[in-house]
Structure formats: structure tokens, C-alpha cells
Design a protein around this motif. Structure first.
Motif, PDB file in Angstrom:
ATOM      1  N   ARG A   1       7.146   0.897  -5.825  1.00 15.46           N
ATOM      2  CA  ARG A   1       6.420  -0.282  -5.258  1.00 15.46           C
ATOM      3  C   ARG A   1       7.178  -1.516  -5.549  1.00 15.46           C
ATOM      4  O   ARG A   1       7.670  -2.517  -4.821  1.00 15.46           O
ATOM      5  CB  ARG A   1       5.067  -0.640  -5.577  1.00 15.46           C
ATOM      6  CG  ARG A   1       4.395  -1.736  -4.607  1.00 15.46           C
ATOM      7  CD  ARG A   1       2.981  -1.828  -4.591  1.00 15.46           C
ATOM      8  NE  ARG A   1       2.446  -3.051  -4.444  1.00 15.46           N
ATOM      9  CZ  ARG A   1       2.254  -3.123  -2.936  1.00 15.46           C
ATOM     10  NH1 ARG A   1       2.349  -2.382  -2.017  1.00 15.46           N
ATOM     11  NH2 ARG A   1       1.644  -4.313  -2.487  1.00 15.46           N
TER      12      ARG A   1
ATOM     13  N   LYS B   1       9.658  -3.764  -3.295  1.00 15.31           N
ATOM     14  CA  LYS B   1       8.794  -4.754  -2.376  1.00 15.31           C
ATOM     15  C   LYS B   1       9.682  -5.935  -1.843  1.00 15.31           C
ATOM     16  O   LYS B   1       9.108  -6.647  -0.830  1.00 15.31           O
ATOM     17  CB  LYS B   1       8.046  -5.662  -3.486  1.00 15.31           C
ATOM     18  CG  LYS B   1       6.896  -6.359  -3.101  1.00 15.31           C
ATOM     19  CD  LYS B   1       6.200  -6.848  -4.364  1.00 15.31           C
ATOM     20  CE  LYS B   1       4.901  -7.866  -3.773  1.00 15.31           C
ATOM     21  NZ  LYS B   1       4.001  -8.381  -4.939  1.00 15.31           N
TER      22      LYS B   1
ATOM     23  N   PRO C   1      11.417  -4.922   3.011  1.00 15.86           N
ATOM     24  CA  PRO C   1      10.545  -4.567   3.847  1.00 15.86           C
ATOM     25  C   PRO C   1      10.796  -3.405   4.848  1.00 15.86           C
ATOM     26  O   PRO C   1      10.219  -2.683   5.250  1.00 15.86           O
ATOM     27  CB  PRO C   1      10.222  -5.669   4.702  1.00 15.86           C
ATOM     28  CG  PRO C   1      10.533  -6.872   3.830  1.00 15.86           C
ATOM     29  CD  PRO C   1      11.700  -6.375   3.301  1.00 15.86           C
TER      30      PRO C   1
ATOM     31  N   SER D   1       9.710   0.044   3.908  1.00 15.76           N
ATOM     32  CA  SER D   1       8.413   0.264   3.599  1.00 15.76           C
ATOM     33  C   SER D   1       7.835   1.743   3.833  1.00 15.76           C
ATOM     34  O   SER D   1       6.877   1.995   3.145  1.00 15.76           O
ATOM     35  CB  SER D   1       7.534  -0.562   4.643  1.00 15.76           C
ATOM     36  OG  SER D   1       7.669  -0.063   6.167  1.00 15.76           O
TER      37      SER D   1
ATOM     38  N   LEU E   1       7.430   3.180   0.609  1.00 16.41           N
ATOM     39  CA  LEU E   1       6.414   3.108  -0.116  1.00 16.41           C
ATOM     40  C   LEU E   1       5.179   3.905   0.439  1.00 16.41           C
ATOM     41  O   LEU E   1       4.467   4.249  -0.447  1.00 16.41           O
ATOM     42  CB  LEU E   1       5.794   1.466   0.351  1.00 16.41           C
ATOM     43  CG  LEU E   1       7.000   0.373  -0.261  1.00 16.41           C
ATOM     44  CD1 LEU E   1       6.283  -0.943   0.048  1.00 16.41           C
ATOM     45  CD2 LEU E   1       6.796   0.390  -1.761  1.00 16.41           C
TER      46      LEU E   1
ATOM     47  N   ALA F   1       0.364   0.064   1.691  1.00 18.79           N
ATOM     48  CA  ALA F   1       0.817   1.451   1.946  1.00 18.79           C
ATOM     49  C   ALA F   1      -0.257   2.609   1.650  1.00 18.79           C
ATOM     50  O   ALA F   1      -0.826   2.771   0.465  1.00 18.79           O
ATOM     51  CB  ALA F   1       1.855   1.935   0.844  1.00 18.79           C
TER      52      ALA F   1
END
Length: 279
Positions: free
Chosen positions: A22, A26, A29, A32, A35, A86
Motif C-alpha cells: 500500500r 499509494k 492510482p 489500484s 492494492l 481496497a
């Protein structure tokens, strides 16, 4: 107690892995879905160890139901804090897609990543049990090939149980999603712990297709298709019903509100009121 210490070390290692993923991703995006992979991995890996404590710890380590419920709650609470947005739950990802909050490709990538994370978590847990660090894990390693299925009822009862539990979960989740994380995360953890404990004699109420895949699909007793009907179709049906009850329609499928009708409000001109009084 030594068995519980070994489990604690395992939990910490899994949480650190998810937190590192994470932290590294981070700022990107676009990734994602990775994540979601880490979130699903953490949830399934930790829940597998909780399941071990439930099945073996009670008579191999002297750990009662109160301990296992507390551990499960702490795992779910930690998962909510570490993973944040997430969820590691395909039904929540599909729900965002149906709400027009996500497009097709990110949804497919997220769902695929969640199942991949669940599968990797299963492989890691099996390897961890094979180390036989404690008596509890030695027994679990012997039982790994003949694990006990979480589906303890018929397909129809199992489907209904997962559907109802998922319906309740998503209705509460939809009402809490705009609340602060300080309120949302603990309440969701309490809810999932309660559902799991209440339905332990039926399906264990995973309300999560990838979680169920990692925890019980490899156990004998039912075919993959039968498991899919209960643990995939059941949650998706419950999620769809929850979305329909909450919004009155499913934006991705149809725009018309089928349940809630908004009353048309209009103001009567003051001149019309005066004319009516004179008459």
C-alpha cells in the motif's frame, strides 16, 4: 500459548507485507488493482490462520471460542485500517461498477487481482503449516489435504444464507460509506465477526467470493460449481438486492427508479390564490 505466539508472528508478517504494498503504490492510482491483490492476500491469509485456531486450537492449544472471536475481530479491524479503500471483496468492486463509479477494465483487473491474492495466500498458508512450528500447525498440516468444508447445509440453504448475510452487510455498508473511517471500520469489523459467528453452522457467512475461494473451495464434499452457486452467486445476488433496495434501481442496468417515487413539488402562483378567494 506458544502456538498463539507463532500465529501472532504470522499475522504481523502478513500485515507488514500488505502495508508495504500500500505504501509503495499509494502514489500510483492506476495500479489500484494491486492494492486489491494485497488486500485480498492479507484477508485470506489471516483468516486461514484464524480458521486453524478455530479447528485445532481449542483442543491442541487450549484456545476457546472467545479467543478466536477476538482474534477474528482484530484481524478484520486491522484489515480495514491497513487496506483502507481496497476491500479485497469482489462483490464490493462489482457494486461500484453497477453504481457507475468504476469502468469495465479496472473492475475486471481488481476482481482478477483479488482472486490471485486469495490463491497466493492459500499457497503461503499451506507452506507455513508445513513448517510445523507448533503442535497446532503440525496437526493442521496433516489435516490440510482433508480440510473441513465451511458449507454444512444443502445448496439451497447455503445460497439463501450467503444471500441474506450479504444483503445485510451491503445495506449497512452503503449507509456507512459516507461516515468517518473511525466509525465505519470498527462497525464493519463487528458486523462481519457477528455474521461469521452466527452462520458458522451453515456457511460461515464469508460474504466475499474471493475469501470463500481461498478458505473452502479446495475442501472435499462439494464440487467447484456447487461452491460457486453458494459463495459466488449468493453474494452477488444479495449485493444486487441491497443496491436495488438502497437506491431503488441499478444505474448500470436501468435509470428508472422502480421502488422510490419522488413527488413533484410545485408552487401555486400567489395571483391564482387571490382569484380563488374572490370567487
Amino acid at each position: 500459548m506458544s502456538g498463539l505466539n507463532a500465529s501472532l508472528g504470522y499475522f504481523v508478517a502478513v500485515v507488514i507485507f500488505a502495508a508495504l504494498v500500500r505504501a509503495l503504490l499509494k502514489k500510483w492510482p492506476r495500479f489500484s488493482f494491486v492494492l486489491e491483490f494485497a488486500s485480498s492476500f492479507m484477508l485470506v491469509a489471516c483468516w486461514l490462520e484464524v480458521q486453524t485456531i478455530v479447528e485445532v486450537g481449542q483442543w491442541a492449544g487450549g484456545l476457546g471460542p472467545d479467543v478466536t472471536l477476538t482474534i477474528l475481530f482484530v484481524v478484520l479491524l486491522t484489515h480495514g485500517v491497513i487496506c483502507g479503500g481496497a476491500s479485497g471483496n469482489p462483490s464490493l468492486v462489482v457494486m461500484r461498477f453497477l453504481q457507475l463509479e468504476a469502468t469495465t477494465l479496472p473492475t475486471l483487473l481488481a476482481v482478477a487481482a483479488q482472486f490471485l491474492g486469495a490463491h497466493l495466500a492459500l499457497l503461503v498458508a499451506v507452506y507455513y503449516w508445513s513448517l510445523e512450528l507448533t503442535d497446532m500447525h503440525m496437526i493442521k498440516n496433516l489435516m490440510a489435504r482433508e480440510c473441513s468444508t465451511s458449507l454444512l447445509v444443502s445448496l439451497l440453504q447455503g445460497f439463501f444464507t450467503e444471500c441474506v448475510c450479504t444483503l445485510v452487510f451491503h445495506l449497512i455498508h452503503l449507509n456507512l460509506r459516507r461516515r468517518s473511517a473511525l466509525i465505519q471500520v470498527p462497525l464493519i469489523a463487528v458486523l462481519l465477526t457477528f455474521l461469521s459467528h452466527t452462520a458458522k453452522g451453515y456457511t460461515s457467512a464469508y460474504v466475499n467470493p474471493s475469501l470463500a475461494y481461498g478458505l473452502t473451495f479446495y475442501c472435499s464434499g462439494f464440487t467447484v460449481t456447487e461452491y460457486a452457486v453458494v459463495y459466488w452467486l449468493g453474494p452477488l445476488t444479495g449485493m444486487t438486492l441491497a443496491l436495488l433496495l438502497y437506491m431503488g434501481h441499478i444505474p448500470r442496468i436501468f435509470a428508472k427508479n422502480l421502488i422510490y417515487f419522488q413527488k413533484t413539488r410545485f408552487r401555486v402562483p400567489k395571483g391564482d390564490k387571490g382569484e380563488k378567494k374572490k370567487m
